[in-house]
Structures are given as C-alpha cells and as structure tokens.
Design a protein around this motif. Structure first.
Motif, PDB file in Angstrom:
ATOM      1  N   ALA A  54       1.703  -7.875  10.527  1.00 28.71           N
ATOM      2  CA  ALA A  54       2.035  -6.894  11.558  1.00 28.71           C
ATOM      3  C   ALA A  54       1.458  -5.543  11.149  1.00 28.71           C
ATOM      4  N   GLU A  55       1.154  -4.731  12.143  1.00 27.38           N
ATOM      5  CA  GLU A  55       0.643  -3.382  11.902  1.00 27.38           C
ATOM      6  C   GLU A  55       1.274  -2.427  12.907  1.00 27.38           C
ATOM      7  N   ILE A  56       1.315  -1.150  12.534  1.00 24.93           N
ATOM      8  CA  ILE A  56       1.832  -0.123  13.430  1.00 24.93           C
ATOM      9  C   ILE A  56       0.732   0.256  14.412  1.00 24.93           C
ATOM     10  N   LYS A 109       5.852  -0.623  -1.749  1.00 27.92           N
ATOM     11  CA  LYS A 109       4.510  -1.212  -1.740  1.00 27.92           C
ATOM     12  C   LYS A 109       3.591  -0.483  -0.758  1.00 27.92           C
ATOM     13  N   GLU A 110       2.529   0.075  -1.279  1.00 26.73           N
ATOM     14  CA  GLU A 110       1.573   0.808  -0.457  1.00 26.73           C
ATOM     15  C   GLU A 110       0.928  -0.082   0.596  1.00 26.73           C
ATOM     16  N   SER A 111       0.616   0.495   1.748  1.00 25.21           N
ATOM     17  CA  SER A 111      -0.113  -0.108   2.871  1.00 25.21           C
ATOM     18  C   SER A 111       0.724  -0.947   3.823  1.00 25.21           C
ATOM     19  N   SER A 112       1.932  -1.289   3.455  1.00 27.06           N
ATOM     20  CA  SER A 112       2.796  -2.117   4.298  1.00 27.06           C
ATOM     21  C   SER A 112       3.293  -1.324   5.509  1.00 27.06           C
ATOM     22  N   PRO A 113       3.480  -1.998   6.665  1.00 24.33           N
ATOM     23  CA  PRO A 113       4.034  -1.292   7.828  1.00 24.33           C
ATOM     24  C   PRO A 113       5.489  -0.866   7.615  1.00 24.33           C
ATOM     25  N   SER A 114       6.149  -1.448   6.634  1.00 24.39           N
ATOM     26  CA  SER A 114       7.497  -1.004   6.253  1.00 24.39           C
ATOM     27  C   SER A 114       7.414   0.027   5.145  1.00 24.39           C
ATOM     28  N   CYS A 115       6.702  -0.335   4.090  1.00 30.51           N
ATOM     29  CA  CYS A 115       6.803   0.366   2.815  1.00 30.51           C
ATOM     30  C   CYS A 115       5.667   1.324   2.484  1.00 30.51           C
ATOM     31  N   GLY A 116       4.595   1.324   3.243  1.00 34.12           N
ATOM     32  CA  GLY A 116       3.481   2.219   2.920  1.00 34.12           C
ATOM     33  C   GLY A 116       3.975   3.649   2.752  1.00 34.12           C
ATOM     34  N   THR A 117       3.512   4.322   1.705  1.00 31.28           N
ATOM     35  CA  THR A 117       3.968   5.689   1.444  1.00 31.28           C
ATOM     36  C   THR A 117       2.911   6.725   1.813  1.00 31.28           C
ATOM     37  N   GLN A 118       1.642   6.351   1.720  1.00 31.14           N
ATOM     38  CA  GLN A 118       0.543   7.279   2.036  1.00 31.14           C
ATOM     39  C   GLN A 118      -0.490   6.647   2.958  1.00 31.14           C
ATOM     40  N   MET A 119      -0.597   5.323   2.907  1.00 29.56           N
ATOM     41  CA  MET A 119      -1.615   4.607   3.688  1.00 29.56           C
ATOM     42  C   MET A 119      -0.980   3.403   4.395  1.00 29.56           C
ATOM     43  N   ILE A 120      -1.422   3.180   5.639  1.00 31.49           N
ATOM     44  CA  ILE A 120      -1.019   1.989   6.394  1.00 31.49           C
ATOM     45  C   ILE A 120      -2.268   1.453   7.092  1.00 31.49           C
ATOM     46  N   TYR A 121      -2.210   0.229   7.554  1.00 37.72           N
ATOM     47  CA  TYR A 121      -3.325  -0.322   8.320  1.00 37.72           C
ATOM     48  C   TYR A 121      -3.330   0.305   9.710  1.00 37.72           C
ATOM     49  N   ASP A 122      -4.502   0.410  10.308  1.00 40.20           N
ATOM     50  CA  ASP A 122      -4.696   1.214  11.527  1.00 40.20           C
ATOM     51  C   ASP A 122      -4.250   0.574  12.836  1.00 40.20           C
ATOM     52  N   ASN A 164      -8.433  -4.797   8.689  1.00 39.10           N
ATOM     53  CA  ASN A 164      -8.375  -4.454   7.266  1.00 39.10           C
ATOM     54  C   ASN A 164      -8.813  -3.013   7.001  1.00 39.10           C
ATOM     55  N   HIS A 165      -8.533  -2.115   7.942  1.00 42.24           N
ATOM     56  CA  HIS A 165      -8.896  -0.709   7.809  1.00 42.24           C
ATOM     57  C   HIS A 165      -7.628   0.125   7.683  1.00 42.24           C
ATOM     58  N   LYS A 166      -7.565   0.957   6.632  1.00 39.42           N
ATOM     59  CA  LYS A 166      -6.379   1.768   6.384  1.00 39.42           C
ATOM     60  C   LYS A 166      -6.585   3.212   6.843  1.00 39.42           C
ATOM     61  N   VAL A 167      -5.476   3.832   7.220  1.00 38.77           N
ATOM     62  CA  VAL A 167      -5.465   5.241   7.609  1.00 38.77           C
ATOM     63  C   VAL A 167      -4.299   5.932   6.897  1.00 38.77           C
ATOM     64  N   ALA A 168      -4.354   7.250   6.832  1.00 33.06           N
ATOM     65  CA  ALA A 168      -3.252   8.006   6.246  1.00 33.06           C
ATOM     66  C   ALA A 168      -2.015   7.821   7.109  1.00 33.06           C
ATOM     67  N   GLY A 169      -0.894   7.583   6.461  1.00 34.27           N
ATOM     68  CA  GLY A 169       0.363   7.415   7.185  1.00 34.27           C
ATOM     69  C   GLY A 169       1.357   6.665   6.336  1.00 34.27           C
ATOM     70  N   GLU A 170       2.585   6.611   6.832  1.00 33.45           N
ATOM     71  CA  GLU A 170       3.641   5.922   6.102  1.00 33.45           C
ATOM     72  C   GLU A 170       4.277   4.863   6.980  1.00 33.45           C
ATOM     73  N   GLU A 192       3.672   2.297  -5.713  1.00 35.35           N
ATOM     74  CA  GLU A 192       3.517   1.759  -7.063  1.00 35.35           C
ATOM     75  C   GLU A 192       2.435   2.510  -7.833  1.00 35.35           C
ATOM     76  N   ASN A 193       1.421   3.014  -7.133  1.00 31.51           N
ATOM     77  CA  ASN A 193       0.348   3.768  -7.789  1.00 31.51           C
ATOM     78  C   ASN A 193       0.867   5.118  -8.310  1.00 31.51           C
ATOM     79  N   GLU A 194       1.653   5.800  -7.501  1.00 32.03           N
ATOM     80  CA  GLU A 194       2.243   7.068  -7.929  1.00 32.03           C
ATOM     81  C   GLU A 194       3.233   6.856  -9.062  1.00 32.03           C
TER      82      GLU A 194
END
Length: 152
Positions: free
Chosen positions: A53-55, A104-117, A122-128, A145-147
């Motif tokens: 799923a994606e936002i 977990k970064e990139s998740s539609p739930s858990c992304g903190t700085q990046m999410i899928y567009d 498979n393209h990420k954009v800035a967002g949470e 996890e990176n931070e």
C-alpha cells in the motif's frame, strides 16, 4: 530512555511481504527490555503477508487530515486501517511512557522522512507515514532506524 520500535526492526517477519528488516542493535534493546515492539499495520487489522500500500495525494499528515488516502496496489482503500493502527500505536506509546519511537523508514505507516510516492513505481518522496505523523502530532520524538544508528 524507553523506546517503542517497529517489530520488523527487531526481527519479526511482519512486513507486507512477510519479511523482517532486522537491525541487531534494535533487537538487543528489545532483548534487554529497553524497548517494546509494535507493528501499526498489524494493530490496524492487517495480516502478514499483505498487499503493498502507498499514500496517495499527500503524506501521513494529510491522511490524518482526511485529504489523502492509503491505497493498496489493487486499488482498495485501506486508509481506515492505517489510521486505526496509528491510534493503537499511540495508545501503546502512552501506556509504556516511551520517550523515543524508532520506526521503519519508507513505510506508509512508519516512514519518518521518506515514503513511496503513491504510484507503486518504487519511487520515494519526502514525507512521513500515518503513524509517524500522529505520534509527532502528539509530541513524541519519532526517528528512523537510520537516525537511531547515528544516535549510538
């Protein structure tokens, strides 16, 4: 410091595709009882595996405001389950009196700085994600996890 961490980072195979994203330092924190695990998507009512799923139409903040949706690849609207999982996670954070949440970064739930567009390309954009947005809105420190690795 008490942590709440994404279950997948502690080695639980609960990601949409049935895998984990093990981070050994985070797993150690759980084993040492310095962190508790949570999976917002499972708390929202999903099972593993599940459809990706994606936002669509914004970020997690927009989902909470009612101006964006979380959509599965097949087109099914699962926004309500993501919001439910975010609020369930908030309850856990309050009950456990955590000071920091590692998601977990990139998740539609858990992304903190990046999410899928939202195009499933498979393209990420800035967002949470939805859970990150809600927890931050409620005053929690939310990092990826990176931070977290940079903190150590």
């Amino acid at each position: 410091m008490k942590y709440l961490v994404s279950s997948c980072l502690a080695g639980v195979a609960c990601r949409y595709n049935g895998t984990a994203s093990l981070d050994e330092k985070i797993q150690e924190l759980v084993e040492q009882e310095q962190a508790k695990m949570v999976c917002p998507e499972l708390l929202g009512g999903f099972s593993t595996p599940r459809e990706p799923a994606e936002i669509i139409g914004g970020t997690g903040k927009d989902v909470l405001a009612g101006t964006a949706k979380v959509i599965e690849k097949s087109g099914k609207d699962v926004t309500e389950l993501y919001i439910k999982g975010a609020y369930q996670t908030l309850e856990w954070a309050r009950k456990l009196n955590v000071t920091c949440v590692v998601l977990k970064e990139s998740s539609p739930s858990c992304g903190t700085q990046m999410i899928y567009d939202g195009n499933f390309a498979n393209h990420k954009v800035a967002g949470e994600g939805v859970t990150s947005a809600l927890l931050r809105q409620e005053g929690y420190s939310v990092i990826s996890e990176n931070e977290f690795m940079e903190l150590l």
